[in-house]
Design a protein around this motif. Sequence first.
Motif, PDB file in Angstrom:
ATOM      1  N   UNK A   1      41.819  49.614  46.895  1.00  0.00           N
ATOM      2  CA  UNK A   1      42.253  48.215  46.729  1.00  0.00           C
ATOM      3  C   UNK A   1      43.588  48.164  45.997  1.00  0.00           C
ATOM      4  N   UNK A   2      44.321  47.053  46.118  1.00  0.00           N
ATOM      5  CA  UNK A   2      45.661  46.961  45.524  1.00  0.00           C
ATOM      6  C   UNK A   2      45.655  46.831  44.005  1.00  0.00           C
ATOM      7  N   UNK A   3      44.535  46.457  43.435  1.00  0.00           N
ATOM      8  CA  UNK A   3      44.450  46.284  41.984  1.00  0.00           C
ATOM      9  C   UNK A   3      43.002  46.490  41.546  1.00  0.00           C
ATOM     10  N   UNK A   4      42.771  46.776  40.277  1.00  0.00           N
ATOM     11  CA  UNK A   4      41.391  46.997  39.809  1.00  0.00           C
ATOM     12  C   UNK A   4      40.472  45.792  39.987  1.00  0.00           C
ATOM     13  N   UNK A   5      41.053  44.582  40.001  1.00  0.00           N
ATOM     14  CA  UNK A   5      40.199  43.392  40.089  1.00  0.00           C
ATOM     15  C   UNK A   5      39.961  42.917  41.528  1.00  0.00           C
ATOM     16  N   UNK A   6      40.594  43.554  42.524  1.00  0.00           N
ATOM     17  CA  UNK A   6      40.435  43.111  43.914  1.00  0.00           C
ATOM     18  C   UNK A   6      38.995  43.274  44.432  1.00  0.00           C
ATOM     19  N   UNK A   7      38.280  44.380  44.140  1.00  0.00           N
ATOM     20  CA  UNK A   7      36.872  44.450  44.566  1.00  0.00           C
ATOM     21  C   UNK A   7      36.038  43.295  44.028  1.00  0.00           C
ATOM     22  N   UNK A   8      36.282  42.913  42.756  1.00  0.00           N
ATOM     23  CA  UNK A   8      35.534  41.783  42.192  1.00  0.00           C
ATOM     24  C   UNK A   8      35.890  40.479  42.901  1.00  0.00           C
TER      25      UNK A   8
ATOM     26  N   UNK B   1      43.322  45.258  51.519  1.00  0.00           N
ATOM     27  CA  UNK B   1      44.275  44.515  50.686  1.00  0.00           C
ATOM     28  C   UNK B   1      44.955  43.335  51.382  1.00  0.00           C
ATOM     29  N   UNK B   2      44.834  43.244  52.708  1.00  0.00           N
ATOM     30  CA  UNK B   2      45.529  42.195  53.471  1.00  0.00           C
ATOM     31  C   UNK B   2      46.993  42.103  53.045  1.00  0.00           C
ATOM     32  N   UNK B   3      47.628  43.275  52.977  1.00  0.00           N
ATOM     33  CA  UNK B   3      49.015  43.352  52.530  1.00  0.00           C
ATOM     34  C   UNK B   3      49.919  42.537  53.433  1.00  0.00           C
TER      35      UNK B   3
END
Length: 531
Positions: free
Chosen positions: A156-163, A232-234
């Motif tokens: 994921x793009x950041x640690x909080x993206x899974x949450x 991530x839907x970058x």
Amino acid sequence: MRRLVTTAVAIALVGGALGAPAVAADTDRPGVPGSFPGSAGVLDPADLLELTPEPALPVLEEQLEPTADETLATARRVLAGDARPTDPSATLVLRDLWMKRSQLRGAERRQADALLARPTDGVTDEQGFGYTVAEAPPLCNTRLCVHYVPTGPDAPPSPDWPATNLAVMDSVWTTIVDQMGYRAPVRDGSQGGNPLFDVYLKDLGGDLYGFCAGEKQAKKRTASGYCVLDNDFAAAQFPNGTPQDNLVVTAGHEFFHAVQYAYDYAEDPWMMESTATWMEERIATTVNDNRQYLPVSQIYAPNIPLDAFSRTNGFQYGNWVFWEYLTSRYGNGLVLKTWKQAGTLKKDGGKSSLPALQKVLRRKGGLHKNYAQFAAGNLTPAANFPEGAEYAGPKVRGAKLLSKKKRGKRFGTKINHLASASYVYGPGDGLDKRKWKLSLKVSGPSKRTSPAAVVVVHQLDGKRKVKMVRLNRGGDGRIKVPFDNRKVGAVSVTLVNGSTRYRCNRETLLACGGKPLDDRLRFAVKGRVTK
């Protein structure tokens, strides 16, 4: 599965101003929208043009169900990122592969199993689809788990993206299951490490937002499964919309596929995709991502059957507008009732898509009348849909400006099942008295094939008067409507082939896997100015 409509297709299909039926020559491709200089649903007779001869009836790609070997080859391409324009979505090709897995042997069976496996099967995946590093501990609540890897291209793009994914999926579950009353996805036993519903984050590329796959059959034709969403839907891969917006609409669409598997995983594909795309509007009404499919809806392609499943153009996505039309009149619960009628459990109706919808609409005028009025109303989207004022105005099949000197015009065409063709008459010079009328003579196929004709008087004050033409057993009927150019902008006539007669179970991609009995039926309308 959600797929992009390419810019080239969108440009070719969309055009025009808002709200009004277009009346312009259609020389490029039949049944697609074009420009119209009107507004607010009012037809200006000065804009009416006499058209060139009508184009030939379009031919869809073959609607035959592919073999197990063909399905395997298609699934390999789609998941490898090499999908052809004619390939179906990942969700449905994996569904088909899962259903046909028992027909494969040896190496082909092993290939199918690898394609159907979850991303956690790792580097042994022949398609390179599995995670290449060990997954992190999944993030779970009481009903969902989000799986991801901490490093590598799938991270994921950041640690909080899974949450964020867990919160969005949980909100989608709350809306669809807790609030709208649909069944929860079938439990998967210990797959994924526990009986909770599993969602995997994976770098899917720019054309594939996400998908769901069936996994284990339960009672009747119900099954458990899992979903995969892009990690991530970058913006570089998904330039339309923000990552958050793309996540929300994809979660709504794909989770609803998992819900559908709790009713009938083998339901008609047009219904599966059109209702999943309709669900996007319930989950993310302000995002409007499903408008990308409007060009391939029956608003702009009325000559394509409602139940068509197109690998080339994606009509099954565009026809979410049919459910939008019905639920704007009868409430969102209509789709749930239809899925219950289509479900395969003992308490369900056990029907295929169209009989299920006929059952639900039986006390609401019936499918025949509702479909006919939907087709006629599509000429003025603002009158047909809650957000229709923002849709481009579609073309009609033909038009004629009549006058005191030029009093008559006949149009004729052939129409496939669950499709329509619309024509417009405009009052011109000399028709400025209340005594002028437009006499319409409709000629259609026999009544047993469910023909219909809907006449709409488009008044210059923006009001519409809708009239169903009463057809006799032979499919013929007459009606007379006002044609005073001081009050009437135009009169539209929508000819409808409402047939739902099939030879079912013929291994096609249409409703009930059948072959329609009433395609290419002849219709005609003759309009004449009278007093």
